[in-house]
Design a protein around this motif. Sequence first.
Motif, short mmCIF file in Angstrom:
data_model
loop_
_atom_site.label_atom_id
_atom_site.label_comp_id
_atom_site.label_asym_id
_atom_site.label_seq_id
_atom_site.Cartn_x
_atom_site.Cartn_y
_atom_site.Cartn_z
N ALA A 102 0.83 -1.20 0.00
CA ALA A 102 0.00 0.00 0.00
C ALA A 102 0.86 1.25 0.00
O ALA A 102 1.95 1.27 0.60
CB ALA A 102 -0.92 0.01 1.21
N CYS A 126 -2.68 0.07 -3.92
CA CYS A 126 -2.25 -1.20 -3.35
C CYS A 126 -1.86 -2.12 -4.49
O CYS A 126 -2.71 -2.59 -5.24
CB CYS A 126 -3.36 -1.81 -2.51
N TRP A 172 -10.42 -2.25 1.12
CA TRP A 172 -9.71 -1.32 1.99
C TRP A 172 -10.41 -1.28 3.34
O TRP A 172 -11.65 -1.21 3.40
CB TRP A 172 -9.68 0.10 1.40
N CYS A 226 -4.91 -2.49 2.96
CA CYS A 226 -5.42 -3.17 1.78
C CYS A 226 -5.59 -4.64 2.11
O CYS A 226 -4.79 -5.21 2.87
CB CYS A 226 -4.40 -3.00 0.65
#
Length: 113
Positions: A5, A21, A35, A94
């Motif tokens: 990320a 990401c 997320w 992520c």
Amino acid sequence: VQLQASGGGSVQAGGSLRLSCAASGLRFSSSNMGWYRQAPGKQRELVATITYRDRTNYADSVKGRFTISRDYSKETVYLQMNSMKPEDTAVYYCSANTIGTWWGQGTLVTVSS
């Protein structure tokens, strides 16, 4: 599986940031991505998810302000954050849901009033 990320930082209320990401070691095209965020003293919570069929889901607190998307050629998922609020301050993670659930290292987002 690796999820890298990036894009976190500091922004004033009303501003924008885009998180990225980059995924590797998994079949990105068939993975559901998401997320999540964790604010100080709070539990990790869902922000947005996107399926391998590009169906999206958002937390009520970010609907209309945040947009999740993915680029299959780059195997990257994005989170565009607009009209940011101080309560968006958190570490953003992520995630990938394929055979198992995988997490990235987190990126800090700070929104000042």
